[in-house]
Every structure is written in structure tokens, then in C-alpha cells.
Design a protein around this motif. Structure first.
Motif, PDB file in Angstrom:
ATOM      1  N   THR A  14       0.826  -1.205   0.000  1.00 17.65           N
ATOM      2  CA  THR A  14       0.000   0.000   0.000  1.00 17.65           C
ATOM      3  C   THR A  14       0.861   1.257   0.000  1.00 17.65           C
ATOM      4  OG1 THR A  14      -0.203  -0.040   2.396  1.00 17.65           O
ATOM      5  CG2 THR A  14      -1.918  -1.164   1.158  1.00 17.65           C
ATOM      6  N   TRP A  32     -11.989  -3.268  -2.299  1.00 25.21           N
ATOM      7  CA  TRP A  32     -10.941  -2.255  -2.190  1.00 25.21           C
ATOM      8  C   TRP A  32     -11.167  -1.117  -3.170  1.00 25.21           C
ATOM      9  CZ3 TRP A  32      -6.038  -1.324   0.189  1.00 25.21           C
ATOM     10  CH2 TRP A  32      -5.870  -2.037   1.370  1.00 25.21           C
ATOM     11  N   LEU A  33     -11.508  -1.425  -4.409  1.00 24.53           N
ATOM     12  CA  LEU A  33     -11.748  -0.371  -5.400  1.00 24.53           C
ATOM     13  C   LEU A  33     -12.888   0.545  -4.967  1.00 24.53           C
ATOM     14  CD1 LEU A  33     -11.358  -2.467  -8.650  1.00 24.53           C
ATOM     15  CD2 LEU A  33      -9.926  -0.497  -8.006  1.00 24.53           C
ATOM     16  N   TRP A  37      -9.731   2.436  -1.877  1.00 22.67           N
ATOM     17  CA  TRP A  37      -8.766   2.884  -2.883  1.00 22.67           C
ATOM     18  C   TRP A  37      -8.299   4.293  -2.563  1.00 22.67           C
ATOM     19  CZ3 TRP A  37      -6.888  -0.983  -5.200  1.00 22.67           C
ATOM     20  CH2 TRP A  37      -6.093  -0.837  -6.331  1.00 22.67           C
ATOM     21  N   ARG A  44      -8.873   3.641 -11.873  1.00 27.47           N
ATOM     22  CA  ARG A  44      -9.703   3.011 -10.841  1.00 27.47           C
ATOM     23  C   ARG A  44     -11.119   2.780 -11.342  1.00 27.47           C
ATOM     24  NH1 ARG A  44     -14.264   4.799  -8.385  1.00 27.47           N
ATOM     25  NH2 ARG A  44     -14.733   3.640  -6.519  1.00 27.47           N
ATOM     26  N   ALA A  72      -3.846  -0.219  -9.764  1.00 24.84           N
ATOM     27  CA  ALA A  72      -2.977  -0.268  -8.586  1.00 24.84           C
ATOM     28  C   ALA A  72      -1.686   0.510  -8.827  1.00 24.84           C
ATOM     29  CB  ALA A  72      -2.665  -1.719  -8.226  1.00 24.84           C
ATOM     30  N   ALA A  75      -2.332   4.170  -8.753  1.00 28.09           N
ATOM     31  CA  ALA A  75      -2.607   4.684  -7.403  1.00 28.09           C
ATOM     32  C   ALA A  75      -1.374   4.677  -6.496  1.00 28.09           C
ATOM     33  CB  ALA A  75      -3.717   3.866  -6.759  1.00 28.09           C
TER      34      ALA A  75
END
Length: 83
Positions: A14, A32-33, A37, A44, A72, A75
Motif C-alpha cells: 500500500t 478495495w476499489l 482505494w 480506478r 494499482a 494509485a
């Protein structure tokens, strides 16, 4: 509820706390999305649409997995080896 496995688990580090998070099912990726997130960007949004389409059997799970990985990286997550 049946969980949809999507192959080899994806382990991501993360961006904020450096913790490893393991994604072995499409349901966890969707959660999570939607809820955890760190950014809301086009990657995303695309990943979320593709994950939900795969959950509805409208597209291959592999395409959703690839979109999730793109989101991912966008982000700030770092890919790690599966644990």
C-alpha cells in the motif's frame, strides 16, 4: 456467496503505510476499489467497471485482473511476490 478466484494472488504494497495486502478473489478487489482505494482516477473507474462486469460473467476475469493491476500502479501501489 461464491467467491471468484482469479488465479495467482496479487500482493500489493500500500502507498501510505507500506503494508502488504493480498488479493486472491475478485470480490476483495471490488471491495478495495469501492471502499479503500487511495485515489479516484480513470484507471480506478475502469478497473471497477471491468471487475463488476467479470463478476456478472460479462467479460473474462483476466481482463478485470489486468485492469486492477493498472489501477494499482496508477494509485501508487507496488507489486510484490505472492505470500
Amino acid at each position: 456467496m461464491m467467491e471468484i478466484q482469479w488465479g495467482q494472488p496479487v500482493v500489493l504494497i500500500t502507498p501510505h503505510d507500506g503494508e502488504a495486502e493480498r488479493f486472491g478473489t475478485i470480490e476483495k478487489a471490488r471491495y478495495w476499489l469501492r471502499r479503500k482505494w487511495p485515489v479516484s482516477d480513470n484507471a480506478r473507474n475502469t478497473a471497477l467497471r471491468q471487475v463488476e462486469a467479470a463478476m456478472d460473467c460479462m467479460q473474462p476475469v483476466e481482463e478485470a485482473r489486468n485492469a486492477f493491476l493498472v489501477a494499482a500502479l496508477s494509485a501508487g501501489f507496488v507489486a510484490a511476490r505472492a505470500i
